[in-house]
Motif scaffolding. Structure first.
Motif, PDB file in Angstrom:
ATOM      1  N   VAL A 164       0.867  -1.174   0.000  1.00 28.47           N
ATOM      2  CA  VAL A 164       0.000   0.000   0.000  1.00 28.47           C
ATOM      3  C   VAL A 164       0.905   1.226   0.000  1.00 28.47           C
ATOM      4  N   VAL A 165       0.576   2.221  -0.820  1.00 28.81           N
ATOM      5  CA  VAL A 165       1.363   3.455  -0.897  1.00 28.81           C
ATOM      6  C   VAL A 165       0.524   4.619  -0.391  1.00 28.81           C
ATOM      7  N   LEU A 166       1.110   5.409   0.498  1.00 30.95           N
ATOM      8  CA  LEU A 166       0.513   6.663   0.945  1.00 30.95           C
ATOM      9  C   LEU A 166       1.309   7.811   0.326  1.00 30.95           C
ATOM     10  N   ARG A 167       0.662   8.622  -0.487  1.00 31.19           N
ATOM     11  CA  ARG A 167       1.313   9.802  -1.065  1.00 31.19           C
ATOM     12  C   ARG A 167       1.032  10.994  -0.156  1.00 31.19           C
ATOM     13  N   VAL A 168       2.114  11.572   0.357  1.00 31.86           N
ATOM     14  CA  VAL A 168       2.020  12.506   1.472  1.00 31.86           C
ATOM     15  C   VAL A 168       2.468  13.903   1.036  1.00 31.86           C
ATOM     16  N   PRO A 169       1.741  14.941   1.417  1.00 29.16           N
ATOM     17  CA  PRO A 169       2.177  16.327   1.171  1.00 29.16           C
ATOM     18  C   PRO A 169       2.992  16.835   2.348  1.00 29.16           C
ATOM     19  N   GLY A 170       2.874  18.123   2.688  1.00 29.95           N
ATOM     20  CA  GLY A 170       3.578  18.678   3.831  1.00 29.95           C
ATOM     21  C   GLY A 170       3.025  18.141   5.145  1.00 29.95           C
ATOM     22  N   ILE A 171       3.915  17.888   6.093  1.00 30.10           N
ATOM     23  CA  ILE A 171       3.524  17.356   7.399  1.00 30.10           C
ATOM     24  C   ILE A 171       3.722  18.463   8.433  1.00 30.10           C
ATOM     25  N   ARG A 199      -1.476  19.536   3.252  1.00 30.42           N
ATOM     26  CA  ARG A 199      -0.753  19.124   4.456  1.00 30.42           C
ATOM     27  C   ARG A 199      -1.573  18.118   5.243  1.00 30.42           C
ATOM     28  N   ILE A 200      -0.894  17.496   6.203  1.00 27.96           N
ATOM     29  CA  ILE A 200      -1.541  16.576   7.129  1.00 27.96           C
ATOM     30  C   ILE A 200      -0.812  16.661   8.460  1.00 27.96           C
ATOM     31  N   GLY A 219      -2.094  -3.052  -3.340  1.00 25.39           N
ATOM     32  CA  GLY A 219      -1.809  -2.405  -4.608  1.00 25.39           C
ATOM     33  C   GLY A 219      -2.479  -1.058  -4.780  1.00 25.39           C
ATOM     34  N   GLN A 220      -2.997  -0.503  -3.697  1.00 28.91           N
ATOM     35  CA  GLN A 220      -3.726   0.756  -3.782  1.00 28.91           C
ATOM     36  C   GLN A 220      -2.868   1.935  -3.321  1.00 28.91           C
ATOM     37  N   VAL A 221      -3.146   3.099  -3.896  1.00 29.86           N
ATOM     38  CA  VAL A 221      -2.497   4.356  -3.519  1.00 29.86           C
ATOM     39  C   VAL A 221      -3.530   5.221  -2.806  1.00 29.86           C
ATOM     40  N   TYR A 222      -3.080   5.900  -1.736  1.00 28.52           N
ATOM     41  CA  TYR A 222      -3.962   6.781  -0.977  1.00 28.52           C
ATOM     42  C   TYR A 222      -3.304   8.145  -0.790  1.00 28.52           C
ATOM     43  N   HIS A 223      -4.117   9.192  -0.870  1.00 24.38           N
ATOM     44  CA  HIS A 223      -3.643  10.534  -0.527  1.00 24.38           C
ATOM     45  C   HIS A 223      -3.757  10.720   0.978  1.00 24.38           C
ATOM     46  N   ALA A 224      -2.631  10.770   1.668  1.00 23.06           N
ATOM     47  CA  ALA A 224      -2.623  11.006   3.111  1.00 23.06           C
ATOM     48  C   ALA A 224      -2.582  12.508   3.344  1.00 23.06           C
ATOM     49  N   SER A 225      -3.731  13.140   3.188  1.00 17.63           N
ATOM     50  CA  SER A 225      -3.873  14.589   3.300  1.00 17.63           C
ATOM     51  C   SER A 225      -5.124  14.885   4.090  1.00 17.63           C
ATOM     52  N   ASP A 226      -5.206  16.081   4.686  1.00 15.33           N
ATOM     53  CA  ASP A 226      -6.412  16.402   5.454  1.00 15.33           C
ATOM     54  C   ASP A 226      -7.569  16.845   4.560  1.00 15.33           C
ATOM     55  N   TYR A 289      -7.374  15.842  13.214  1.00 13.11           N
ATOM     56  CA  TYR A 289      -7.163  17.226  12.783  1.00 13.11           C
ATOM     57  C   TYR A 289      -7.560  17.330  11.311  1.00 13.11           C
ATOM     58  N   PRO A 290      -8.867  17.444  11.022  1.00 14.56           N
ATOM     59  CA  PRO A 290      -9.328  17.432   9.632  1.00 14.56           C
ATOM     60  C   PRO A 290      -9.051  18.709   8.863  1.00 14.56           C
ATOM     61  N   ASP A 291      -8.540  19.734   9.553  1.00 14.01           N
ATOM     62  CA  ASP A 291      -8.159  20.964   8.866  1.00 14.01           C
ATOM     63  C   ASP A 291      -7.116  21.680   9.720  1.00 14.01           C
ATOM     64  N   LEU A 292      -6.542  22.718   9.163  1.00 13.21           N
ATOM     65  CA  LEU A 292      -5.473  23.434   9.859  1.00 13.21           C
ATOM     66  C   LEU A 292      -5.977  24.093  11.144  1.00 13.21           C
ATOM     67  N   ALA A 293      -7.207  24.574  11.140  1.00 13.74           N
ATOM     68  CA  ALA A 293      -7.735  25.233  12.331  1.00 13.74           C
ATOM     69  C   ALA A 293      -7.744  24.284  13.527  1.00 13.74           C
ATOM     70  N   SER A 294      -8.148  23.052  13.312  1.00 16.40           N
ATOM     71  CA  SER A 294      -8.191  22.102  14.418  1.00 16.40           C
ATOM     72  C   SER A 294      -6.786  21.724  14.867  1.00 16.40           C
TER      73      SER A 294
END
Length: 305
Positions: A164-171, A199-200, A219-226, A289-294
């Motif tokens: 499984v692949v997690l494609r990650v943006p800024g942390i 970000r996440i 075999g799946q790719v996921y976006h690990a983002s909020d 934390y589903p968004d930056l505010a939280s």
């Protein structure tokens, strides 16, 4: 809260093995330990091993840059979490290749969870994208990740190990706040000119990895983002506000480019908005934390950095 306690199918094998056990790896380790699982991790030095042992993680000596050292890998881990970055140069990822080559039949894991980067898509001009978006890397850093994903895909097909692949943006999160940038008064692009970024929170990324080991489709790719993209300028302004610091000065984007590092420039030039519905639906995640505010609401209770 993130659903890390939902019923999951039992993990077979002898615990989990983490390669690249830095900040995110140690967060994942804590989740696995809380679930009652034995955690092992690769350590390239005695200092790294001491840090791991202090958290109750069994350190396995080995250095990805020296393949001959990878002769003590644990047998049949239920999950291999691979979080190590590729080298800073080159067109591929010899570190990942060395690790996969060292996995003898007795050491094949039950599953591999690999952290990649959303930079593999290149610049999408701010469009919303899903995981079926074709990759179009613009930088060598992103090309190395594309090559690594293909290496893992080919190896998995040859050896029958699900991945499984997690494609990650800024942390972001504790220990990751850009406070030095803000305190130094470094400029930011004018918000109207600043491209989108994603970000996440570090805790949610760890929970996504934990869930991917159990519920991710092979075999799946996921976006690990909020799922709530904004701009770098907006992010820095809101962090500054949360920590009672002056907002950094804004300049025209053309002026900002003159002092931006190549890495930062490549990050900003890859404008896109990541759709994370597959992550939430397949893995059953409810992000803490589903968004930056939280995320920022909890900032004052965490150590800044």
């Amino acid at each position: 809260m993130t659903r890390i306690d939902a019923p999951v199918e039992a993990l077979p094998g002898a615990g989990v093995f983490i390669v690249g056990c830095g900040d995110i790896g140690r967060r994942v380790a804590r989740l696995e330990q809380a679930a009652g699982h034995r955690v092992l991790a690769l350590a390239r030095s005695e200092t790294a091993a001491s840090v791991l042992w202090a958290q109750g993680i069994e350190a396995i000596p080995g250095d990805l840059d020296h393949p001959a050292s990878l002769h003590r890998l644990p047998p049949r881990a239920a999950v291999l979490y691979y979080f190590a970055p590729p080298p800073a140069e080159g067109s591929g990822d010899p570190r990942l290749a060395s690790l996969l080559t060292a996995l003898t039949p007795a050491a094949l894991p039950g599953r591999i969870v690999y952290i990649s980067t959303s930079a593999v898509y290149g610049d999408c001009q701010g469009a919303w994208i899903r995981e079926d978006q074709p990759v179009a890397p613009k930088t060598d850093r992103a090309r190395r990740r594309v090559a690594a994903e293909q290496t893992l895909r080919d190896w998995s097909q040859a050896y029958g190990v699900p991945w499984v692949v997690l494609r990650v943006p800024g942390i972001y999160g504790p220990g990751r706040w850009p406070l030095a940038w803000i305190r130094q008064g470094r400029p930011v692009p004018r918000e109207a000119e600043c491209p989108y970024s994603n970000r996440i929170h570090a805790d949610d990324l760890a929970a996504a990895c934990f869930a991917a080991a159990r519920r991710g489709r092979p075999g799946q790719v996921y976006h690990a983002s909020d799922g709530h993209p904004t701009t770098l300028t907006d992010y820095l302004y809101r962090v500054a506000d949360a920590f009672d610091l002056p907002r950094p000065p804004a300049v025209a984007l053309t002026e900002f480019w003159r002092t931006a590092s190549p890495t930062l420039r490549s990050y900003l030039e890859d404008s896109k908005r990541l759709d994370n519905r597959r992550l939430l639906q397949d893995l059953g995640l409810v992000l803490r934390y589903p968004d930056l505010a939280s995320g920022l609401a909890a900032a004052r209770t965490a150590a800044p950095g």
